[in-house]
Each structure stands twice: as C-alpha cells, then as structure tokens.
Design an enzyme around this catalytic site. Structure first.
Site, PDB file in Angstrom:
ATOM      1  N   ASP A  48       0.910  -1.257   0.165  1.00  0.00           N
ATOM      2  CA  ASP A  48      -0.110   0.094   0.111  1.00  0.00           C
ATOM      3  C   ASP A  48       0.910   1.330   0.010  1.00  0.00           C
ATOM      4  OD1 ASP A  48      -2.261   1.523  -0.101  1.00  0.00           O
ATOM      5  OD2 ASP A  48      -2.848   1.112   2.229  1.00  0.00           O
TER       6      ASP A  48
ATOM      7  N   TRP B 137       2.901   7.786  -2.390  1.00  0.00           N
ATOM      8  CA  TRP B 137       4.385   8.178  -2.745  1.00  0.00           C
ATOM      9  C   TRP B 137       4.415   8.957  -3.790  1.00  0.00           C
ATOM     10  CZ3 TRP B 137       7.666   6.685  -6.815  1.00  0.00           C
ATOM     11  CH2 TRP B 137       9.097   6.630  -6.527  1.00  0.00           C
TER      12      TRP B 137
ATOM     13  N   ARG C 173      -0.307   8.868 -10.000  1.00  0.00           N
ATOM     14  CA  ARG C 173      -0.459   7.591  -9.572  1.00  0.00           C
ATOM     15  C   ARG C 173       0.386   6.508 -10.233  1.00  0.00           C
ATOM     16  NH1 ARG C 173      -3.733   7.191  -5.389  1.00  0.00           N
ATOM     17  NH2 ARG C 173      -4.109   5.025  -5.972  1.00  0.00           N
TER      18      ARG C 173
ATOM     19  N   GLU D  65     -12.307  -4.695  -5.226  1.00  0.00           N
ATOM     20  CA  GLU D  65     -12.735  -3.499  -4.997  1.00  0.00           C
ATOM     21  C   GLU D  65     -11.927  -2.403  -6.009  1.00  0.00           C
ATOM     22  OE1 GLU D  65     -11.960  -5.228  -2.221  1.00  0.00           O
ATOM     23  OE2 GLU D  65     -14.237  -5.719  -1.612  1.00  0.00           O
ATOM     24  N   ASN D  66     -10.663  -2.875  -6.354  1.00  0.00           N
ATOM     25  CA  ASN D  66      -9.846  -1.875  -7.098  1.00  0.00           C
ATOM     26  C   ASN D  66     -10.347  -1.592  -8.611  1.00  0.00           C
ATOM     27  OD1 ASN D  66      -6.756  -3.201  -5.705  1.00  0.00           O
ATOM     28  ND2 ASN D  66      -7.761  -1.327  -5.323  1.00  0.00           N
ATOM     29  N   TRP D  67     -11.403  -2.608  -8.897  1.00  0.00           N
ATOM     30  CA  TRP D  67     -12.021  -1.997 -10.373  1.00  0.00           C
ATOM     31  C   TRP D  67     -12.779  -0.686 -10.280  1.00  0.00           C
ATOM     32  CZ3 TRP D  67     -10.744  -4.993 -14.173  1.00  0.00           C
ATOM     33  CH2 TRP D  67     -10.315  -6.346 -13.964  1.00  0.00           C
TER      34      TRP D  67
HETATM   35  C1  FPP Z   1      -1.549  -0.005  -3.412  1.00  0.00           C
HETATM   36  O1  FPP Z   1      -1.113   1.339  -3.580  1.00  0.00           O
HETATM   37  C2  FPP Z   1      -1.130  -0.623  -4.685  1.00  0.00           C
HETATM   38  C3  FPP Z   1      -2.048  -1.307  -5.421  1.00  0.00           C
HETATM   39  C4  FPP Z   1      -3.510  -1.509  -5.254  1.00  0.00           C
HETATM   40  C5  FPP Z   1      -1.335  -2.040  -6.370  1.00  0.00           C
HETATM   41  C6  FPP Z   1      -0.280  -2.868  -6.291  1.00  0.00           C
HETATM   42  C7  FPP Z   1       0.245  -2.961  -7.616  1.00  0.00           C
HETATM   43  C8  FPP Z   1       1.798  -2.861  -7.939  1.00  0.00           C
HETATM   44  C9  FPP Z   1       2.916  -2.956  -6.808  1.00  0.00           C
HETATM   45  C10 FPP Z   1       2.223  -2.914  -9.273  1.00  0.00           C
HETATM   46  C11 FPP Z   1       2.073  -4.295  -9.923  1.00  0.00           C
HETATM   47  C12 FPP Z   1       2.251  -5.504  -9.291  1.00  0.00           C
HETATM   48  C13 FPP Z   1       2.777  -6.764  -9.632  1.00  0.00           C
HETATM   49  C14 FPP Z   1       2.512  -7.945  -8.673  1.00  0.00           C
HETATM   50  C15 FPP Z   1       3.735  -6.823 -10.697  1.00  0.00           C
HETATM   51  P1  FPP Z   1      -2.307   2.452  -3.652  1.00  0.00           P
HETATM   52  O2  FPP Z   1      -2.557   2.995  -4.951  1.00  0.00           O
HETATM   53  O3  FPP Z   1      -3.550   2.211  -2.735  1.00  0.00           O
HETATM   54  O4  FPP Z   1      -1.706   3.879  -2.787  1.00  0.00           O
HETATM   55  P2  FPP Z   1      -2.270   5.017  -1.934  1.00  0.00           P
HETATM   56  O5  FPP Z   1      -3.192   4.331  -0.877  1.00  0.00           O
HETATM   57  O6  FPP Z   1      -1.511   5.895  -1.627  1.00  0.00           O
HETATM   58  O7  FPP Z   1      -3.266   5.569  -2.864  1.00  0.00           O
END
Ligand code: FPP
Length: 248
Positions: free
Chosen positions: A21, A26, A34, A68-70
């Site tokens: 997360d 970041w 993003r 939920e990410n959809w």
């Molecule tokens: C959470 O950060 C991250 C994700 C939902 C996606 C994770 C994906 C990767 C690390 C890249 C691809 C994966 C692989 C296995 C090659 P967030 O976007 O929720 O961050 P935030 O909470 O700061 O908005």
C-alpha cells in the site's frame, strides 16, 4: 552485523503475506502520477521477492489487485493491467533463474484476455520450479473466496456428496482458492494503514501482523528484514498461555 545476519534462519515464517500500500501517496509526494507510483511499486515487488527467497520463505503472497480496485478510475485500472503484463514479461526469466513458482489466487477470469494469457503462460512456465512460491492475489477478496467456498459446499450437500455434519475447518480451507498453500504466519502492510482490506480473512486467523509507515515503492530488503526481526521477537501462543509454549 548486517540486518540479514541478525535474522534467525531457523525461525523464518513459512508463508508471508503482504498488502502493498502507498503507491499513490508516494507518487503524490513526488508531484507525480499515481501510475508512476505503481511503476515504482514493481521494483519493490522485486526487492520483496528476492529478500523472501534469500531468507528461505516458502510462500510469498502479494495483494496486487482487489475486487474493489475495479472502482478506481479506468486510466489507473488499465495502467495497472499494462504494468502487470510488462512485469510478467520482464520477470519470468528471473523467476526461473531463482527457481520460483508463480501462482495466482482470485477470479482471474475477469481480467483482460491478454493479462490472463500472460499470467497463464508464466504459471505454466514456472510450474516445475521447486523453490519459493510467489502467489499474486488478483481480482481477489477474502469475502469473495469464502462466499464461493460456501456455494461449493452447499452444492455438494445438495448433491448428497457430503452431509452438513462434514463441514469443518479443513473442509472450508479445502474449498478456498488458497487450499494448496499453508496459512500465512505473518502479514505485512505498508503505508501506515492498519486494516485488512478484505485480504485472506480466513487464512490470517492466527497470523502476526506488522504495520510499517514505509510506502510500498520504498519497501526494500532491509524493510523486510526489519519486519522479520519483529516477527522473531513475538511469542505465538495459539490460545495457550506463555508457560505452555515454553514447555513444548
Ligand atoms: C496500493 O497502493 C497498490 C495497489 C493497489 C497495486 C499494487 C500494484 C503494484 C505494486 C504493481 C504491479 C504488481 C505486480 C505484482 C507486478 P495505492 O494505490 O492504494 O496507494 P495509496 O493508498 O497511496 O493511494
């Protein structure tokens, strides 16, 4: 003494699960998109995988995309899918070199066709590897998995294959997409958020949790070693009392 040397090689969790997360935050801190955060998140995936294999972790499960990410903006979802394809293309050779076997959990039938094809290719390609198992949770959620297990078990009862009395912990475990993996002993979540977000709800029943402020793209081997050191200072009691654990 390096952090790695401080780790007790005889007390490494067999299965580590990670909620990656903080990619978005970041990137925002750096004034970037993003997707830039997710791209750098892939580097952290590499670091985590290498560190886990080095320490002798047998199963590493990464929460890469939840059901939920959809709901995220289409541009971000598309970007994550593209990133997944390129990561598989770039990393499969490395997985083979390191004897790592790739698996997925979750409903990958809903992923775009090209993503599915790449994933299945990499899963086949690494199927005979006997080292660490890297499990990507994709279009996964714990409630989705438990719901499906209940449906399957109900159908077996309806078809007179089993009785209601046969339902127990093992039967439920065997009907989850994680059936072939042992339960994780250790869960790590980055970015300071302290919640499960629908991840491995059944499987984490007895896991130790570790929360770090580190944002996922900054996750390094040393962050992982620190986490494992914390795990090694815990006493896992499984409902017993401290004296019983020391006696056994
Ligand atoms: C959470 O950060 C991250 C994700 C939902 C996606 C994770 C994906 C990767 C690390 C890249 C691809 C994966 C692989 C296995 C090659 P967030 O976007 O929720 O961050 P935030 O909470 O700061 O908005």
């Amino acid at each position: 003494m390096t952090l790695l040397e401080e780790i007790d090689k005889n007390n490494i969790p067999r299965h580590v699960a990670i909620i990656m997360d903080g990619n978005g935050r970041w990137a925002k801190k750096k004034g970037n998109s993003r997707l830039f955060g997710h791209k750098n998140g892939v580097k952290a995936v590499r670091e985590a995988t290498e560190a886990a294999a080095q320490m002798g972790v047998q199963y590493l499960t990464l929460y890469a995309f939840s059901t939920e990410n959809w709901n995220r903006p289409k541009l971000e979802v598309d970007g994550l899918m593209t990133l997944l394809v390129s990561a598989i293309e770039n990393e499969t050779k490395k997985l083979n070199e390191n004897n790592i076997r790739l698996h997925t959990i979750g409903d990958i039938t809903r992923l775009p066709k090209n993503v599915r094809a790449k994933l299945n290719g990499a899963i086949d390609n690494t199927a005979s590897n006997t080292g660490m198992n890297l499990v990507l949770a994709l279009n996964y959620s714990g409630k989705w998995d438990i719901t499906n297990a209940v449906k399957r078990i109900s159908q077996d009862i309806k078809d007179n294959k089993i009785n209601v009395e046969d339902i127990n912990d093992t039967l439920i475990t065997n009907n989850l997409t994680t059936a072939q993996f042992p339960d994780p002993e250790f869960l790590i979540r980055t970015s300071g958020e302290c919640r499960l977000s629908n991840f491995l709800l059944w499987e984490l029943a007895y896991a130790e949790f570790y929360f770090t402020e580190t944002l996922w793209p900054d996750f390094s081997k040393d962050t992982f070693y620190e986490a494992i050191k914390s795990y090694q200072n815990r006493e896992r009691r499984f409902g017993k009392i401290s004296e019983q654990i020391k006696e056994s």
